[in-house]
Design a protein around this motif. Structure first.
Motif, PDB file in Angstrom:
ATOM      1  N   LEU A 130     -30.191 -17.066  46.231  1.00 42.65           N
ATOM      2  CA  LEU A 130     -29.486 -18.331  46.031  1.00 42.65           C
ATOM      3  C   LEU A 130     -30.181 -19.260  45.040  1.00 42.65           C
ATOM      4  N   VAL A 131     -31.503 -19.209  45.025  1.00 43.71           N
ATOM      5  CA  VAL A 131     -32.273 -20.222  44.301  1.00 43.71           C
ATOM      6  C   VAL A 131     -32.513 -19.798  42.860  1.00 43.71           C
ATOM      7  N   ARG A 132     -32.267 -20.730  41.972  1.00 45.51           N
ATOM      8  CA  ARG A 132     -32.531 -20.544  40.545  1.00 45.51           C
ATOM      9  C   ARG A 132     -33.001 -21.883  40.003  1.00 45.51           C
ATOM     10  N   PRO A 133     -33.541 -21.942  38.809  1.00 52.39           N
ATOM     11  CA  PRO A 133     -34.039 -23.212  38.277  1.00 52.39           C
ATOM     12  C   PRO A 133     -32.985 -24.310  38.329  1.00 52.39           C
ATOM     13  N   GLY A 134     -33.385 -25.459  38.854  1.00 53.98           N
ATOM     14  CA  GLY A 134     -32.492 -26.610  38.918  1.00 53.98           C
ATOM     15  C   GLY A 134     -31.727 -26.751  40.207  1.00 53.98           C
ATOM     16  N   VAL A 135     -31.722 -25.731  41.066  1.00 56.86           N
ATOM     17  CA  VAL A 135     -31.029 -25.836  42.349  1.00 56.86           C
ATOM     18  C   VAL A 135     -31.722 -26.880  43.213  1.00 56.86           C
ATOM     19  N   ARG A 136     -30.918 -27.722  43.865  1.00 55.29           N
ATOM     20  CA  ARG A 136     -31.469 -28.766  44.735  1.00 55.29           C
ATOM     21  C   ARG A 136     -31.684 -28.191  46.128  1.00 55.29           C
ATOM     22  N   ALA A 137     -32.934 -28.161  46.562  1.00 61.83           N
ATOM     23  CA  ALA A 137     -33.290 -27.574  47.859  1.00 61.83           C
ATOM     24  C   ALA A 137     -34.011 -28.604  48.709  1.00 61.83           C
ATOM     25  N   VAL A 138     -33.635 -28.690  49.980  1.00 65.07           N
ATOM     26  CA  VAL A 138     -34.287 -29.570  50.938  1.00 65.07           C
ATOM     27  C   VAL A 138     -34.901 -28.707  52.037  1.00 65.07           C
ATOM     28  N   VAL A 139     -36.172 -28.909  52.298  1.00 66.22           N
ATOM     29  CA  VAL A 139     -36.871 -28.217  53.376  1.00 66.22           C
ATOM     30  C   VAL A 139     -37.057 -29.201  54.519  1.00 66.22           C
ATOM     31  N   ILE A 140     -36.579 -28.839  55.705  1.00 67.86           N
ATOM     32  CA  ILE A 140     -36.699 -29.700  56.880  1.00 67.86           C
ATOM     33  C   ILE A 140     -37.855 -29.178  57.728  1.00 67.86           C
ATOM     34  N   GLY A 141     -38.922 -29.938  57.781  1.00 66.62           N
ATOM     35  CA  GLY A 141     -40.110 -29.551  58.528  1.00 66.62           C
ATOM     36  C   GLY A 141     -41.320 -29.483  57.623  1.00 66.62           C
ATOM     37  N   GLY A 142     -42.325 -30.308  57.920  1.00 69.59           N
ATOM     38  CA  GLY A 142     -43.501 -30.382  57.066  1.00 69.59           C
ATOM     39  C   GLY A 142     -44.743 -29.783  57.688  1.00 69.59           C
ATOM     40  N   GLY A 143     -44.558 -28.807  58.549  1.00 67.40           N
ATOM     41  CA  GLY A 143     -45.702 -28.070  59.079  1.00 67.40           C
ATOM     42  C   GLY A 143     -46.100 -26.958  58.136  1.00 67.40           C
ATOM     43  N   GLN A 223     -28.080 -28.162  47.679  1.00 69.93           N
ATOM     44  CA  GLN A 223     -27.317 -26.919  47.589  1.00 69.93           C
ATOM     45  C   GLN A 223     -27.900 -25.849  48.504  1.00 69.93           C
ATOM     46  N   VAL A 224     -29.171 -26.018  48.827  1.00 72.46           N
ATOM     47  CA  VAL A 224     -29.869 -25.110  49.740  1.00 72.46           C
ATOM     48  C   VAL A 224     -30.670 -25.955  50.714  1.00 72.46           C
ATOM     49  N   VAL A 225     -30.595 -25.618  51.992  1.00 72.36           N
ATOM     50  CA  VAL A 225     -31.396 -26.279  53.025  1.00 72.36           C
ATOM     51  C   VAL A 225     -32.174 -25.209  53.786  1.00 72.36           C
ATOM     52  N   VAL A 226     -33.469 -25.407  53.903  1.00 78.09           N
ATOM     53  CA  VAL A 226     -34.330 -24.474  54.639  1.00 78.09           C
ATOM     54  C   VAL A 226     -34.792 -25.153  55.922  1.00 78.09           C
ATOM     55  N   LEU A 227     -34.542 -24.500  57.049  1.00 80.64           N
ATOM     56  CA  LEU A 227     -34.944 -25.021  58.350  1.00 80.64           C
ATOM     57  C   LEU A 227     -36.302 -24.433  58.706  1.00 80.64           C
ATOM     58  N   ALA A 228     -37.325 -25.258  58.668  1.00 76.04           N
ATOM     59  CA  ALA A 228     -38.692 -24.822  58.977  1.00 76.04           C
ATOM     60  C   ALA A 228     -39.236 -25.710  60.089  1.00 76.04           C
ATOM     61  N   CYS A 229     -38.527 -25.718  61.204  1.00 75.59           N
ATOM     62  CA  CYS A 229     -38.816 -26.643  62.302  1.00 75.59           C
ATOM     63  C   CYS A 229     -39.563 -25.984  63.450  1.00 75.59           C
ATOM     64  N   GLY A 230     -40.195 -24.856  63.179  1.00 73.55           N
ATOM     65  CA  GLY A 230     -40.965 -24.190  64.207  1.00 73.55           C
ATOM     66  C   GLY A 230     -40.229 -23.008  64.813  1.00 73.55           C
ATOM     67  N   VAL A 231     -40.848 -22.391  65.821  1.00 72.44           N
ATOM     68  CA  VAL A 231     -40.298 -21.209  66.460  1.00 72.44           C
ATOM     69  C   VAL A 231     -40.441 -21.338  67.968  1.00 72.44           C
ATOM     70  N   ARG A 232     -39.671 -20.549  68.684  1.00 72.19           N
ATOM     71  CA  ARG A 232     -39.751 -20.471  70.132  1.00 72.19           C
ATOM     72  C   ARG A 232     -39.767 -19.004  70.556  1.00 72.19           C
ATOM     73  N   PRO A 233     -40.554 -18.658  71.576  1.00 69.69           N
ATOM     74  CA  PRO A 233     -40.624 -17.256  72.021  1.00 69.69           C
ATOM     75  C   PRO A 233     -39.258 -16.716  72.428  1.00 69.69           C
ATOM     76  N   ARG A 234     -39.019 -15.457  72.128  1.00 71.45           N
ATOM     77  CA  ARG A 234     -37.790 -14.775  72.567  1.00 71.45           C
ATOM     78  C   ARG A 234     -38.041 -14.209  73.962  1.00 71.45           C
ATOM     79  N   ILE A 235     -37.512 -14.865  74.947  1.00 64.31           N
ATOM     80  CA  ILE A 235     -37.778 -14.476  76.328  1.00 64.31           C
ATOM     81  C   ILE A 235     -36.518 -14.045  77.068  1.00 64.31           C
ATOM     82  N   GLY A 236     -35.361 -14.056  76.396  1.00 62.18           N
ATOM     83  CA  GLY A 236     -34.096 -13.770  77.085  1.00 62.18           C
ATOM     84  C   GLY A 236     -34.055 -12.407  77.739  1.00 62.18           C
ATOM     85  N   LEU A 237     -34.529 -11.382  77.037  1.00 63.63           N
ATOM     86  CA  LEU A 237     -34.506 -10.025  77.588  1.00 63.63           C
ATOM     87  C   LEU A 237     -35.361  -9.951  78.849  1.00 63.63           C
TER      88      LEU A 237
END
Length: 465
Positions: A130-143, A223-237
């Motif tokens: 998706l990303v090429r020069p000039g594409v507007r990207a927002v990253v949510i999460g500053g960790g 035009q692009v949004v990246v969700l970098a808000c952390g992770v949670r263990p997969r415990i459903g199974l």
């Protein structure tokens, strides 16, 4: 080894165990196991996917196979494709899911076009397309995860905005001064950084994201949004199988769950009340479990249930992995309230990082000690005209009565700080110059009394040794 061991999950922990022992490895992703630590470099185009592949396991991986149910009475794992696999020992290495923040415009697990988490190889490849020069990207999460993603997107030529709800970048690992140096470096890469900034919603048009709305009314075109808000263990199974779960799947010092025939390792495991969410502990847990399984002397008689090609038997009440988790975790992307903490694997750059994260450890021998926990060091390398290396470990914020040693070299953009409590090193942060990190890490991991020498020696290149 006659005992049949089945491993669910082809990530760092599962792949490591499969390198140690002959197991049946069920990998949900279509790719061969890969080094998740280097995903930012794949996104940046520095590495192709095959470069970050992990060493091959002893037995071929069953790729693209998703486990959906555990029959503990029959000791069978049922898969989404209708097959089932019998086991004598089962290892859950199901990893973690990206957290989806509670934003207007996000409904269920389906994301608008242009909105992506940053967790898997497919995430990286889709973003790179998706990303090429000039594409507007927002990253949510500053960790750590968000900083790594922002750096990679900037390397692709995107116009990147990095938003962080907290007061500073990587606030879990860095103190105020170190974070300020990190921010200056990130901004030097062309990334616009906003801290103390809460994202409230996404704007869409025709099913595609067009902007990010902030709580103060400001709008960021995207035009692009990246969700970098952390992770949670997969415990459903595990939860659906009736195993004890809290934040993660609860395990003891033998990485054993509440079922003596089932173990858990990696991001999904909770040991002594802690879920690490880092590559280093995942590798240590896999190695420790290999020792446990090799030295076990009371394995049950094998069950002769074969792998079946037909539909797996169903039971009333069996929940799919997408069912909501009342503990706050789902098997799809997880949703939590604002303020979720982050726990991604440490990120490093360069071919050496591949070796460091995947090199074979010493062979496991009889009498290998049980797992007692990991002291995890976070490392990150950010590229640019001048790259920036950082390392953080333990408690970087001192308590009353602690001794603090701090050195700053503004011209070299170097910062070093350690915290000493009594005669023990309890934490530290290093940016720019990591020459002392090896000696410091050994002193911290060993938890031994420091030598009688001026504390300033801790920050010399030999760590005072």
């Amino acid at each position: 080894m006659s005992t049949r061991i089945v491993v669910v999950g082809g990530g760092t922990a599962g792949a490591r165990l499969a390198q140690r022992l002959p197991v049946t490895l069920l990998g949900e992703e279509p790719h061969a196991p890969y080094n998740r630590v280097l995903l930012a470099d794949v996104l940046a185009g520095r590495y192709e996917p095959e470069v970050i592949a992990l060493p091959a396991p002893q037995e071929p991986v069953r790729r693209g196979v998703r486990a959906v149910r555990i029959d503990r009475a029959a000791r069978i794992v049922e898969c989404e494709d209708g097959t089932s696999v019998g086991y004598d020992r089962l290892v859950l290495a199901t990893g973690s899911n990206p957290v989806l923040p509670p934003l207007r415009g996000l409904r269920g697990s389906r994301l608008p076009s242009g909105v992506h988490p940053f967790r898997t190889l497919d995430d990286c490849l889709e973003l790179r397309a998706l990303v090429r020069p000039g594409v507007r990207a927002v990253v949510i999460g500053g960790g750590l995860l968000g900083v790594s993603a922002a750096r990679a997107l900037a390397a692709l030529g995107a116009e990147v905005v990095l938003t962080q709800q907290g007061e500073r970048l990587m606030e879990r690992q860095l103190d105020e001064q170190a974070s300020a140096l990190l921010r200056a470096h990130v901004e030097s890469l062309g990334v616009e950084v906003h801290t103390e900034c809460r994202v409230s919603g996404l704007r869409q048009e025709g099913g595609a994201v067009t902007a990010v709305e902030l709580a103060d009314g400001f709008v960021l075109d995207a035009q692009v949004v990246v969700l970098a808000c952390g992770v949670r263990p997969r415990i459903g199974l595990a939860r659906d199988a009736g195993l004890e779960v809290r934040t993660g799947i609860v395990v003891d010092d033998e990485l054993r769950t509440s079922d003596p025939f089932i173990h858990a390792i990696g991001d999904c495991a909770e040991h002594d009340g802690r879920v690490y969410g880092l590559a280093g502990p995942a590798l240590e847990q896999a190695d420790a479990l290999a020792g446990v399984l090799l030295t076990a002397t009371a394995d049950p008689a094998p069950i002769t249930t074969p792998v079946t090609a037909g539909p797996a038997p169903s039971t009333a009440g069996a929940a799919p992995d997408t069912a909501p988790d009342t503990a706050g975790t789902t098997e799809g992307p997880a949703r939590v309230t604002a303020g979720a903490t982050e726990g991604p694997a440490p990120v490093t750059s360069g071919p050496a990082a591949v070796t460091a994260a995947t090199a074979d450890a010493a062979p496991v021998t009889a009498g290998a000690p049980a797992y007692t926990g990991t002291r995890a060091l976070t490392r990150l390398t950010l590229g640019g005209a001048e790259s920036l290396d950082l390392a953080a470990f333990g408690e970087a914020t001192p308590r009353p009565g602690d001794d603090v040693v701090q050195l700053t070299d503004a011209t070299r953009r170097a910062y070093r700080k350690v915290v000493v409590r009594g005669d023990r090193l309890v934490g530290g942060v290093l940016l720019g110059d990591l020459a002392a990190v090896g000696a410091l890490a050994r002193a911290w991991e060993g938890d031994e009394a420091l030598p009688h020498a001026p504390l300033l020696h801790l920050l010399t290149h030999d760590g005072g040794s």
